[in-house]
Design an enzyme around this catalytic site. Structure first.
Site, PDB file in Angstrom:
ATOM      1  CB  THR A   1      -0.946   0.002   1.224  1.00 51.86           C
ATOM      2  OG1 THR A   1      -1.873   1.082   1.113  1.00 51.86           O
ATOM      3  CG2 THR A   1      -0.189   0.108   2.534  1.00 51.86           C
TER       4      THR A   1
ATOM      5  CG  ASP B   1       6.284   2.787  -1.999  1.00 51.41           C
ATOM      6  OD1 ASP B   1       7.407   3.116  -1.550  1.00 51.41           O
ATOM      7  OD2 ASP B   1       6.017   2.771  -3.203  1.00 51.41           O
TER       8      ASP B   1
ATOM      9  CG  ASP C   1      -6.832  -0.614  -5.766  1.00 55.53           C
ATOM     10  OD1 ASP C   1      -6.249  -1.719  -5.802  1.00 55.53           O
ATOM     11  OD2 ASP C   1      -6.634   0.297  -6.586  1.00 55.53           O
TER      12      ASP C   1
ATOM     13  CD  GLU D   1       0.854 -10.570 -12.612  1.00 48.10           C
ATOM     14  OE1 GLU D   1       0.150  -9.667 -12.146  1.00 48.10           O
ATOM     15  OE2 GLU D   1       1.704 -10.362 -13.512  1.00 48.10           O
TER      16      GLU D   1
ATOM     17  CB  THR E   1     -12.285  -2.687  -8.198  1.00 47.18           C
ATOM     18  OG1 THR E   1     -11.857  -3.308  -6.970  1.00 47.18           O
ATOM     19  CG2 THR E   1     -13.538  -3.395  -8.689  1.00 47.18           C
TER      20      THR E   1
END
Length: 303
Positions: A60, A90, A163, A249, A277
């Site tokens: 975050t 961060d 989020d 990923e 989102t």
């Protein structure tokens, strides 16, 4: 006159019902009023697989919407038993506002921090997609896990943006993972969803559009990894160079598994339980106008 009579009748009936329920505990009253609440709580907490711990990693960063995002996510996590939340800011040092927020929810958590170097942050007119995001923070979380867990523990590791939107059933799917499990992610990759295409519980191919050359074209929210793999590949860290855009990923999955070994979950990857989102960025333009008028405020450090 008619409305007053009806309102009075409602009050007297309501008081009568309250008297009858004085012996009922507040939580039982809530479930009686909203019986739908009982399903996720009962199903999640009584699930035999809930004994398997989930370590959820959430990077975050400070922004106007941060507290709102973390509040929404924390309230979802009330429905999830046996979850340990790893929050990594961060920042040069952990901020008090985030620590106060986390403590207020009484969820099991650890609060870490590491600042992304300035040269890897997007410039003012540059899209955030043009720079690696959250990689330093994820690496610190992996380091913490390896130092504070036992490689033989039957637990899972999941990367969760602050989020995103998460259905409580997603965490039941995560607990089914034996090695590396995958599922669809909604509202991602310029599509309504990206997903593995599965045949007989194994990944056959992928439904996706952007970054076509990805070996594992899934979002970070679309998989979970067994804890023993995090320990087995103890030297693995995310590549934090700018050339690794869109490859986070594939980096970790290519290191720890193969496509043939992936487990298709969420009803053979046909159900969406997580959505990528993104909170709309608020343009706080009035603050500048207040400053020009000699008026200042700084609530972000207080909330």
């Amino acid at each position: 006159m008619c409305y007053l009579i009806e309102f009075g009748d409602f009050l007297s009936t309501d008081l009568k019902n309250t008297d009858n329920k004085q012996t009922i505990k507040p939580w039982e009253q809530l479930l009686e009023l909203y019986p739908g609440l009982n399903e996720p709580i009962r199903e999640s907490w009584n699930d035999p697989l809930s004994i398997r711990k989930i370590y959820m990693i959430t990077p975050t960063k400070t922004r106007a919407e941060q507290i709102a995002d973390l509040t929404r996510l924390a309230q979802t996590l009330y429905l999830v038993p046996n979850l340990f939340w790893i929050i990594i800011e961060d920042e040069i040092k952990p901020t008090q506002r985030i620590h106060r927020l986390l403590q207020s929810f009484h969820l099991p958590f650890v609060h870490l921090n590491i600042a992304t170097p300035d040269y890897l942050k997007p410039t003012q007119n540059q899209s955030t997609w043009r720079r690696p995001r959250g990689m330093f923070q994820k690496n610190i979380a992996l380091q913490w896990i390896r130092s504070n867990t036992n490689r033989n523990d039957d637990a899972l590791v999941y990367f969760a943006d602050d989020d995103n939107t998460y259905h409580w059933k997603l965490f039941q799917e995560i607990r089914k993972v034996q090695s590396v499990g995958v599922w669809p992610v909604g509202l991602v990759g310029e599509l309504l969803y990206e997903r593995p295409i599965c045949l007989n519980g194994k990944v056959h191919s992928w439904f996706h559009f952007i970054y076509r050359k990805r070996k594992f074209p899934t979002d970070m929210a679309g998989f979970a990894i067994h804890l023993n793999l995090i320990h087995k590949y103890s030297n693995y860290i995310f590549n934090v160079s700018a050339t690794s855009i869109g490859q986070q990923e594939s980096q970790i999955l290519d290191t720890m598994t193969t496509q043939d070994q992936l487990e298709c979950l969420a009803n053979n990857a046909s159900k969406i339980y997580v959505w990528h989102t993104k909170t709309q960025i608020m343009f706080i333009t009035a603050a500048h106008k207040l400053q020009k008028a000699g008026l200042t405020y700084d609530l972000i450090s207080e909330l």
